[in-house]
Design a protein around this motif. Sequence first.
Motif, PDB file in Angstrom:
ATOM      1  N   LEU A  50       1.041  -1.761  -0.358  1.00  0.00           N
ATOM      2  CA  LEU A  50       0.230   0.119   0.523  1.00  0.00           C
ATOM      3  C   LEU A  50       0.387   1.401  -0.167  1.00  0.00           C
ATOM      4  CD1 LEU A  50      -2.401  -1.019   3.633  1.00  0.00           C
ATOM      5  CD2 LEU A  50      -3.723  -0.088   1.741  1.00  0.00           C
ATOM      6  N   VAL A  51       0.376   2.422  -0.592  1.00  0.00           N
ATOM      7  CA  VAL A  51       0.928   3.797  -0.185  1.00  0.00           C
ATOM      8  C   VAL A  51       0.223   4.757  -0.219  1.00  0.00           C
ATOM      9  CG1 VAL A  51       1.418   4.303  -3.082  1.00  0.00           C
ATOM     10  CG2 VAL A  51       2.824   5.200  -1.099  1.00  0.00           C
ATOM     11  N   VAL A  52      -0.124   5.953   0.527  1.00  0.00           N
ATOM     12  CA  VAL A  52      -0.793   7.033   1.015  1.00  0.00           C
ATOM     13  C   VAL A  52       0.099   7.773   0.767  1.00  0.00           C
ATOM     14  CG1 VAL A  52      -2.014   7.539   2.758  1.00  0.00           C
ATOM     15  CG2 VAL A  52      -1.638   5.880   2.857  1.00  0.00           C
ATOM     16  N   VAL A  53      -0.808   8.543  -0.135  1.00  0.00           N
ATOM     17  CA  VAL A  53       0.238   9.592  -0.503  1.00  0.00           C
ATOM     18  C   VAL A  53      -1.234  11.192  -0.286  1.00  0.00           C
ATOM     19  CG1 VAL A  53       1.453   9.339  -2.431  1.00  0.00           C
ATOM     20  CG2 VAL A  53      -0.731   9.301  -2.763  1.00  0.00           C
ATOM     21  N   GLY A  54      -0.347  12.097  -0.159  1.00  0.00           N
ATOM     22  CA  GLY A  54      -1.333  13.416  -0.489  1.00  0.00           C
ATOM     23  C   GLY A  54      -1.794  13.528  -1.433  1.00  0.00           C
ATOM     24  N   THR A  55      -3.235  14.081  -1.891  1.00  0.00           N
ATOM     25  CA  THR A  55      -3.538  14.604  -3.407  1.00  0.00           C
ATOM     26  C   THR A  55      -3.844  15.937  -3.407  1.00  0.00           C
ATOM     27  OG1 THR A  55      -6.187  14.812  -2.187  1.00  0.00           O
ATOM     28  CG2 THR A  55      -5.255  13.010  -2.964  1.00  0.00           C
ATOM     29  N   GLN A  56      -3.366  16.829  -2.475  1.00  0.00           N
ATOM     30  CA  GLN A  56      -3.315  18.231  -1.904  1.00  0.00           C
ATOM     31  C   GLN A  56      -1.971  19.186  -2.309  1.00  0.00           C
ATOM     32  OE1 GLN A  56      -6.500  17.901   0.555  1.00  0.00           O
ATOM     33  NE2 GLN A  56      -7.922  18.117  -0.893  1.00  0.00           N
ATOM     34  N   ILE A  81       8.646  18.335  -6.283  1.00  0.00           N
ATOM     35  CA  ILE A  81       9.453  19.043  -6.433  1.00  0.00           C
ATOM     36  C   ILE A  81       9.373  18.664  -8.506  1.00  0.00           C
ATOM     37  CG2 ILE A  81      11.408  17.458  -6.813  1.00  0.00           C
ATOM     38  CD1 ILE A  81      12.552  20.697  -6.443  1.00  0.00           C
ATOM     39  N   ALA A  82       8.619  17.835  -8.965  1.00  0.00           N
ATOM     40  CA  ALA A  82       8.761  17.815 -10.509  1.00  0.00           C
ATOM     41  C   ALA A  82       7.317  17.438 -10.863  1.00  0.00           C
ATOM     42  CB  ALA A  82       9.092  15.963 -10.875  1.00  0.00           C
ATOM     43  N   HIS A  83       6.392  17.397 -10.245  1.00  0.00           N
ATOM     44  CA  HIS A  83       5.146  17.636 -10.312  1.00  0.00           C
ATOM     45  C   HIS A  83       3.824  18.486  -9.720  1.00  0.00           C
ATOM     46  CE1 HIS A  83       5.609  14.265 -12.608  1.00  0.00           C
ATOM     47  NE2 HIS A  83       5.603  13.425 -11.633  1.00  0.00           N
ATOM     48  N   GLY A  84       4.545  19.499  -8.825  1.00  0.00           N
ATOM     49  CA  GLY A  84       3.767  20.615  -7.740  1.00  0.00           C
ATOM     50  C   GLY A  84       3.501  21.366  -8.775  1.00  0.00           C
ATOM     51  N   MET A 103      -3.970  11.072 -11.792  1.00  0.00           N
ATOM     52  CA  MET A 103      -3.549  10.997 -12.846  1.00  0.00           C
ATOM     53  C   MET A 103      -1.163  10.895 -12.876  1.00  0.00           C
ATOM     54  SD  MET A 103      -3.340  13.264 -15.760  1.00  0.00           S
ATOM     55  CE  MET A 103      -2.172  15.040 -15.357  1.00  0.00           C
ATOM     56  N   ILE A 104      -1.394  11.750 -11.493  1.00  0.00           N
ATOM     57  CA  ILE A 104       0.254  11.777 -11.147  1.00  0.00           C
ATOM     58  C   ILE A 104       0.082  10.413 -10.636  1.00  0.00           C
ATOM     59  CG2 ILE A 104       2.299  12.482 -10.549  1.00  0.00           C
ATOM     60  CD1 ILE A 104       1.504  14.106 -12.617  1.00  0.00           C
ATOM     61  N   ASN A 105      -0.518   9.791  -9.462  1.00  0.00           N
ATOM     62  CA  ASN A 105      -0.358   8.894  -8.675  1.00  0.00           C
ATOM     63  C   ASN A 105      -0.953   7.316  -9.233  1.00  0.00           C
ATOM     64  OD1 ASN A 105       1.320  10.130  -6.431  1.00  0.00           O
ATOM     65  ND2 ASN A 105      -1.178  11.495  -6.469  1.00  0.00           N
ATOM     66  N   GLY A 106      -1.937   7.543 -10.080  1.00  0.00           N
ATOM     67  CA  GLY A 106      -2.565   6.610 -10.000  1.00  0.00           C
ATOM     68  C   GLY A 106      -3.541   5.878  -8.923  1.00  0.00           C
ATOM     69  N   LEU A 107      -4.351   6.642  -8.533  1.00  0.00           N
ATOM     70  CA  LEU A 107      -5.235   6.580  -7.234  1.00  0.00           C
ATOM     71  C   LEU A 107      -6.028   5.600  -7.562  1.00  0.00           C
ATOM     72  CD1 LEU A 107      -6.114   9.634  -5.949  1.00  0.00           C
ATOM     73  CD2 LEU A 107      -3.939   8.981  -5.301  1.00  0.00           C
ATOM     74  N   THR A 161     -14.063  12.643  -9.207  1.00  0.00           N
ATOM     75  CA  THR A 161     -13.083  12.668  -9.300  1.00  0.00           C
ATOM     76  C   THR A 161     -13.400  11.155  -9.974  1.00  0.00           C
ATOM     77  OG1 THR A 161     -13.720  11.077  -6.794  1.00  0.00           O
ATOM     78  CG2 THR A 161     -12.702  13.199  -7.386  1.00  0.00           C
ATOM     79  N   GLY A 162     -14.447   9.853  -9.757  1.00  0.00           N
ATOM     80  CA  GLY A 162     -13.765   8.477 -10.200  1.00  0.00           C
ATOM     81  C   GLY A 162     -12.988   8.061  -9.448  1.00  0.00           C
ATOM     82  N   LEU A 163     -13.383   8.314  -8.344  1.00  0.00           N
ATOM     83  CA  LEU A 163     -12.621   7.406  -6.939  1.00  0.00           C
ATOM     84  C   LEU A 163     -13.909   7.153  -5.915  1.00  0.00           C
ATOM     85  CD1 LEU A 163      -9.561   9.691  -6.736  1.00  0.00           C
ATOM     86  CD2 LEU A 163      -9.549   7.256  -7.635  1.00  0.00           C
ATOM     87  N   PRO A 164     -13.533   5.660  -5.782  1.00  0.00           N
ATOM     88  CA  PRO A 164     -13.991   5.441  -4.352  1.00  0.00           C
ATOM     89  C   PRO A 164     -13.659   6.175  -3.081  1.00  0.00           C
ATOM     90  CG  PRO A 164     -12.988   4.067  -4.975  1.00  0.00           C
ATOM     91  CD  PRO A 164     -13.096   4.364  -6.152  1.00  0.00           C
ATOM     92  N   VAL A 165     -14.752   6.514  -2.403  1.00  0.00           N
ATOM     93  CA  VAL A 165     -13.952   7.521  -1.040  1.00  0.00           C
ATOM     94  C   VAL A 165     -14.490   6.379   0.127  1.00  0.00           C
ATOM     95  CG1 VAL A 165     -14.535   8.713   0.805  1.00  0.00           C
ATOM     96  CG2 VAL A 165     -14.803   9.673  -1.548  1.00  0.00           C
ATOM     97  N   THR A 166     -13.172   5.214   0.742  1.00  0.00           N
ATOM     98  CA  THR A 166     -13.109   4.381   1.227  1.00  0.00           C
ATOM     99  C   THR A 166     -12.954   4.264   2.891  1.00  0.00           C
ATOM    100  OG1 THR A 166     -10.722   4.009   0.298  1.00  0.00           O
ATOM    101  CG2 THR A 166     -12.376   3.102  -0.569  1.00  0.00           C
ATOM    102  N   MET A 167     -12.489   5.762   3.130  1.00  0.00           N
ATOM    103  CA  MET A 167     -12.162   6.192   4.526  1.00  0.00           C
ATOM    104  C   MET A 167     -12.649   7.470   4.709  1.00  0.00           C
ATOM    105  SD  MET A 167      -8.711   4.290   5.287  1.00  0.00           S
ATOM    106  CE  MET A 167      -8.299   3.830   3.537  1.00  0.00           C
ATOM    107  N   ILE A 168     -13.767   8.022   5.219  1.00  0.00           N
ATOM    108  CA  ILE A 168     -14.026   8.891   6.078  1.00  0.00           C
ATOM    109  C   ILE A 168     -13.273   9.875   7.086  1.00  0.00           C
ATOM    110  CG2 ILE A 168     -15.939  10.569   6.242  1.00  0.00           C
ATOM    111  CD1 ILE A 168     -17.202   8.756   3.952  1.00  0.00           C
TER     112      ILE A 168
END
Length: 420
Positions: free
Chosen positions: A4-10, A234-237, A323-327, A400-407
């Motif tokens: 698993l990887v957890v990334v920040g989207t903002q 640094i590359a995608h921000g 798109m960048i992370n393939g969430l 977003t076309g993504l399931p929100v699995t945790m709130i």
Amino acid sequence: MKHLVVVGTQWGDEGKGKIVDYLAKPNKVSAVVRYQGGNNAGHTVVVGGVKYPFHLLPSGILHRQKTCVIGNGVIIDPEILSGEFKTLPKSHARLLISDKCHLIMPWHKVIDGIAGGKLGTTGRGIGPTYTDYINRRGIRLMDALDKKVFLQRVKDELAWNKKLIGIMARQSAGKAVKLNITAAKIVTDYQYYINYLVRQPRVTVGDVSRFLNQVDAKNQAILFEGAQATLLDIAHGIYPFVTSSNPSVGGLFTGSGFRPRSLRVVGVAKAYTTKVGAGPFPTELFDAISKKLRDVGHEYGTTTGRPRRCGWLDTRVINYSKMINGLDELALTKLDVLTGINPIKIAVKPEFNVNLKAIAKAKLKFIKLSGWEEDLSTIRRFKDLPTAAKNYVKMVESLTGLPVTMIGVGPSRDQLLIKK
Ligand code: IMP
């Protein structure tokens, strides 16, 4: 079995620590790995009413059965790391630190103090440390383990950086800033903190890549924990308003020396948006709603205490991160903070682009949703949320076309709704 990887989207501070802490729980996950950044990060985990603000330690550190790993992509300030280690309760995870980690040295902090101001950096020496890393002048943890090697490297770099600081200070402020410390004192101080860590029974300095491959071979899962976030990459921000590492998913490969065969990518998004430091923030608010978000959401930096800039959720930004992370999925945090705001807006168009000119020219389109008045902090099931809050979550899924699995509905470990 999936890693698993957890990334920040903002722009960071999405509440990743809490999500990592939750995902680290199952027996299947045996290692939690940080792969980039330094003590510019701040992950807060609240357990039993006690707040643990971690800056360098992985958020899984409170799980005794796990091994927490600081990968080679992380830069270390030994004083901070040993100080953080001392605050841990007795029952904590094992810690493996890569001997390839680069060290944040005193001159890096001075240089950041001179040059980082206009970007609003955290002033922790992050950019200058990565600069030396790329410039092949960095000092690694493995160098510091050998006193003779360390002293020579520090002598050389101190002499060089004293000159550099003199020039930078004269050019930027017209006055000289001195680095009043000797190489011998630096070596003594750094070895004191490093030796403290190395002597701990549950701490090892070594080869992270080998260890992670062994975990994988045993068919156990690894959880990678991104610090900062995609828009600070640094590359995608939004360059140059970024940090100096790769918080997005790509950073885990170079920052740990491990290639996961199968990877579930969890993006963490706050239910609104915050940012610290300079740079564009398209949905920023300057009114009473911004103040309310800051006050109710305690939006002050974990690392610097700076008030965070606050604004509406921007699903264009999340789609860019997707798109960048393939969430694969989203964790939506701090939904409880939106209680009492009516209507709530979400920015949906035009498509987000990190180009500064495109950001300045974009005419934002928002959608409006009804708010709710109910306190969400005690709710533990999605179906018990007020209809307007459910609709907000469903709208995020649809945009977003993504399931929100945790709130997230509060800072505590248990204030998390799991939505399948
Ligand atoms: P640096 O990482 O200290 O070089 O700062 C570069 C930019 O990244 C600044 O705008 C910081 O405010 C921002 N930044 C760095 N770390 C974090 C974080 O953990 N959360 C939010 N912003 C961060």
